[in-house]
Design a protein around this motif. Sequence first.
Motif: not given
Length: 390
Positions: A150-154, A164-165, A171-175, A190-193
């Motif tokens: 669920a992490v697309a890239g950074w 930027v991640v 999938g933001l709430d996935d453990n 780090v900034t999350v988008e």
Amino acid sequence: MRRTGLKHIGVTALLLLAGLSGASTFPATASGGETPATATPTHRTASAGLLHAMRQEFGLTEDQAVARIEAERSATALEPKARRTAGAAYGGSWFDADTGRLTVAVTPEASGATRAALRTAGAAVRVVEHGARLLDAAKTRIDKLSAPSAVAGWHVDAAANSVVVTVVRDGLDDNDVQRFLTQARAAGPVTVESVAAAPGTLAAGTVGGDPYYTGNVRCSIGFSVHGGFVTAGHCGQAGAQVRGWDGSYIGTFQGSSFPDNDYAWVNVGSGWWTVPVVLGWGTVSDQLVRGSAVAPVGASVCRSGSTTHWHCGTVLAKNETVNYSQGAVHQMTKTSVCAEGGDSGGSFISGDQAQGVTSGGWGNCSSGGETWFQPINEILSRYGLTLHTY
């Protein structure tokens, strides 16, 4: 490719004549993402087709399109000089379409003389907390982490002054995602988008168009080099045979890397030859390739591919790690240009400067999306190739 030589021979001849009128030829081989010192674009009037595309994609008048193209050329030439001027205080740079200028970020350690030199050269200056070296080091540490799907890239975002991640929205709430983000934040700023969907490569099964084929996979030619062409690595492994649009044999993959990288090159023979042209598919005139000067973040960029043909957008980020299902690919450039299956390997070009080959993306050309390309200068350096230019 053979069809360019036969069906487009009149167009090619006209373009060649135009290309001999005051045009400069730039050396192609360079290391990493640095623009070759001699690859500074010169002033040229843009073609009517390119101006039309700029007007359509960005809602500009013809005068505004001309002004933007010239401003982007100036910013492209200024960026490597600005990096050298700022030295250790360099925090990154990007093209600002609203002002038509390159913005250069510097840390507070930059002297007054350095800031004045940057402004005198034509750049806008922004003072930021973190330097590019710190941000690049943080990204390198994140590259060593194992990322969930669920992490697309950074990537390092100079304007945000952080890494930027990008995470798929669902999938933001996935453990596992939250655990990864905790580890990423420990590596540096780090900034999350969020993004609507995960990226995927853009190869396709055998269908119509103007492709090349390897096995039952269809991809697109990127740029001509002396002896062949470059394309995406996920389209074929070294030794795989390549057939052209008409089914005839072109050559074989001489080198290929995927994942980690997404680049390859194919030799050309058997009656095929290379030309320094990117197809405009009737949307714009076929575009001459004159060099490989690297366009800055924020600059306009266009893509040519065998499925969706010609589309334009802007450079969103550089040196992004893209987390495909097959594995992470590094040092990619992110754009707002759409693409679809079969466009893989195709050309990304800014003005007349080659930028890279299409790797993958999310979305499509009906609803929109984002696409990544592997920078051309890295491919040329890796295989010791020379870009075919006018």
